[in-house]
Scaffold this motif. Structure first.
Motif, PDB file in Angstrom:
ATOM      1  N   GLU A   1       0.833  -1.208   0.000  1.00  8.92           N
ATOM      2  CA  GLU A   1       0.000   0.000   0.000  1.00  8.92           C
ATOM      3  C   GLU A   1       0.865   1.254   0.000  1.00  8.92           C
ATOM      4  O   GLU A   1       0.573   2.227  -0.713  1.00  8.92           O
ATOM      5  CB  GLU A   1      -0.937   0.011   1.222  1.00  8.92           C
ATOM      6  CG  GLU A   1      -2.121  -0.935   1.119  1.00  8.92           C
ATOM      7  CD  GLU A   1      -3.197  -0.427   0.172  1.00  8.92           C
ATOM      8  OE1 GLU A   1      -3.030   0.659  -0.428  1.00  8.92           O
ATOM      9  OE2 GLU A   1      -4.228  -1.118   0.034  1.00  8.92           O
ATOM     10  N   THR A   2       1.922   1.243   0.789  1.00  7.67           N
ATOM     11  CA  THR A   2       2.822   2.395   0.821  1.00  7.67           C
ATOM     12  C   THR A   2       3.492   2.591  -0.534  1.00  7.67           C
ATOM     13  O   THR A   2       3.677   3.724  -0.995  1.00  7.67           O
ATOM     14  CB  THR A   2       3.895   2.217   1.910  1.00  7.67           C
ATOM     15  OG1 THR A   2       3.261   1.975   3.160  1.00  7.67           O
ATOM     16  CG2 THR A   2       4.757   3.466   2.036  1.00  7.67           C
TER      17      THR A   2
ATOM     18  N   LYS B   1       1.075   4.359  -2.789  1.00  7.21           N
ATOM     19  CA  LYS B   1       0.968   5.767  -2.393  1.00  7.21           C
ATOM     20  C   LYS B   1       2.187   6.558  -2.870  1.00  7.21           C
ATOM     21  O   LYS B   1       2.074   7.708  -3.309  1.00  7.21           O
ATOM     22  CB  LYS B   1       0.835   5.881  -0.871  1.00  7.21           C
ATOM     23  CG  LYS B   1      -0.483   5.369  -0.321  1.00  7.21           C
ATOM     24  CD  LYS B   1      -0.489   5.409   1.206  1.00  7.21           C
ATOM     25  CE  LYS B   1      -1.780   4.817   1.760  1.00  7.21           C
ATOM     26  NZ  LYS B   1      -1.774   4.759   3.247  1.00  7.21           N
TER      27      LYS B   1
ATOM     28  N   ALA C   1       1.875   7.212  -6.577  1.00  6.92           N
ATOM     29  CA  ALA C   1       0.926   8.303  -6.817  1.00  6.92           C
ATOM     30  C   ALA C   1       1.570   9.650  -6.519  1.00  6.92           C
ATOM     31  O   ALA C   1       1.340  10.637  -7.228  1.00  6.92           O
ATOM     32  CB  ALA C   1      -0.325   8.101  -5.960  1.00  6.92           C
ATOM     33  N   TYR C   2       2.393   9.685  -5.465  1.00  4.21           N
ATOM     34  CA  TYR C   2       3.083  10.919  -5.109  1.00  4.21           C
ATOM     35  C   TYR C   2       4.052  11.335  -6.203  1.00  4.21           C
ATOM     36  O   TYR C   2       4.106  12.508  -6.606  1.00  4.21           O
ATOM     37  CB  TYR C   2       3.822  10.726  -3.782  1.00  4.21           C
ATOM     38  CG  TYR C   2       4.536  11.963  -3.298  1.00  4.21           C
ATOM     39  CD1 TYR C   2       3.868  12.926  -2.554  1.00  4.21           C
ATOM     40  CD2 TYR C   2       5.886  12.167  -3.596  1.00  4.21           C
ATOM     41  CE1 TYR C   2       4.527  14.071  -2.115  1.00  4.21           C
ATOM     42  CE2 TYR C   2       6.544  13.310  -3.166  1.00  4.21           C
ATOM     43  CZ  TYR C   2       5.860  14.256  -2.428  1.00  4.21           C
ATOM     44  OH  TYR C   2       6.511  15.386  -2.008  1.00  4.21           O
TER      45      TYR C   2
ATOM     46  N   GLY D   1       5.780   8.088   4.389  1.00  3.14           N
ATOM     47  CA  GLY D   1       4.867   6.956   4.496  1.00  3.14           C
ATOM     48  C   GLY D   1       5.561   5.773   5.118  1.00  3.14           C
ATOM     49  O   GLY D   1       6.780   5.648   5.071  1.00  3.14           O
TER      50      GLY D   1
END
Length: 320
Positions: free
Chosen positions: A65-66, A69, A72-73, A142
């Protein structure tokens, strides 16, 4: 193995079931191209590819999940990044009946650098891409993530020591690797304030040439470490002094800063990590004992003695 989970994984997505599926590779993941628009990764390593120690103590789902993320960042920062596709339940990670997980990404059209003829411009662009990645990643926060640090050195030390028995290799190699794990770990502990999120697996097969420029792909081993870890990985995967110099030029001109001590420590750590990951496969090969002797003589023993590995022009001082 490649087809074992394929049908089940695709059944969770709104993808045409008649799409052509092309197997791409199997290392830490089983990877397919699906139709013209998608890339599927099933998180199941090939036999003998041992990465469990890297994730020791971490929730693998939370790490995945990280990773998404983080991607996406980077996308928001303007980098060319594969975008994850949600499954029918609106989730970006799919858990299969076997508890193995899978992810689907939008396909990026391009050619990986391991399939083209080399030139100076590509080397320079690789350095610039790495600097851009590091610059963009600095603002990301994150957890959990993999850590390429002192604890990783301790885990490698433990795993390699376990594999000494029955390996048939000279015990002196394992004694040297124990010492160098301690030396690298101690060195990186002092640099922890410089750590940030990294790709951590930059190789020619993980960099695409696209119409918009170079793009880093496959962040499966991403984590926190010193920026020189990505450079060390590149230097270990790409032969040629001149190419290393062009990578360094591109990295510096794009704002990257070199730390030679950290580069040496990270270079040793990338070798130790590769040995640990591939030990089951490599130890059965005739070339392995000779290569272990060279790694000890050219990198591990000099580092333990406090000697530089890379000269200012990126020549490996003890090689030969």
């Amino acid at each position: 193995m490649e087809d074992k989970y394929l049908k089940e994984a695709l059944s969770h997505y709104n993808i045409d079931p008649n799409s052509e599926v092309i197997f791409l590779r199997h290392n830490e993941n089983i990877t397919f191209r699906v139709g013209t628009d998608y890339l599927l990764q099933i998180h199941e390593p090939v036999e003998g590819f041992q990465t469990q120690f890297i994730y020791e103590g971490a929730d693998r789902m939370a790490v995945y999940e990280t990773e998404l993320k983080f991607l996406a960042y980077l996308k928001k920062q303007g980098m060319i990044i594969r975008e994850p596709v949600k499954n029918r339940s609106g989730e970006r990670i799919t858990r299969l009946n076997s508890r193995i997980t899978a992810t689907v990404f939008r396909w990026i059209e391009g050619v990986s650098l391991d399939k083209v003829e080399w030139n100076d411009e590509y080397c320079y662009q690789i350095g610039a891409l790495t600097a851009d990645l590091h610059r963009c990643a600095k603002g990301f926060h994150g957890s959990p993530v993999i850590s390429y640090d002192e604890q990783q050195c301790e885990r490698i030390r433990e795993k390699l020591w376990e594999r000494q028995a029955g390996s048939g290799l000279n015990p002196a190699y394992f004694n040297t690797m124990r010492r160098v794990c301690d030396a690298v770990g101690a060195y990186l502990r002092e640099l922890h304030h410089d750590f940030q999120i990294l790709h951590a697996d930059l190789s020619l097969s993980n960099i695409l040439i696209t119409k918009s420029g170079l793009a880093a792909i496959d962040f499966s081993l991403f984590g926190v470490g010193h920026p020189m870890f990505d450079i060390a990985t590149l230097f270990g995967n790409i032969n040629g002094l001149h190419c290393r110099q062009k990578i360094a030029e591109g990295y510096r001109n794009a704002g990257g800063i070199f730390d030679y001590g950290a580069l040496d420590a990270c270079f040793v750590l990338t070798i130790l990590g590769s040995i640990t990951i591939h030990f089951e496969q490599w130890s059965k090969q005739d070339w392995f004992a000779g290569r272990m002797e060279r790694w000890c003589r050219e990198s591990f023993e000099p580092f333990c003695a406090g000697e530089r590995l890379f000269a200012d022009d990126f020549y490996l001082i003890h090689a030969g």
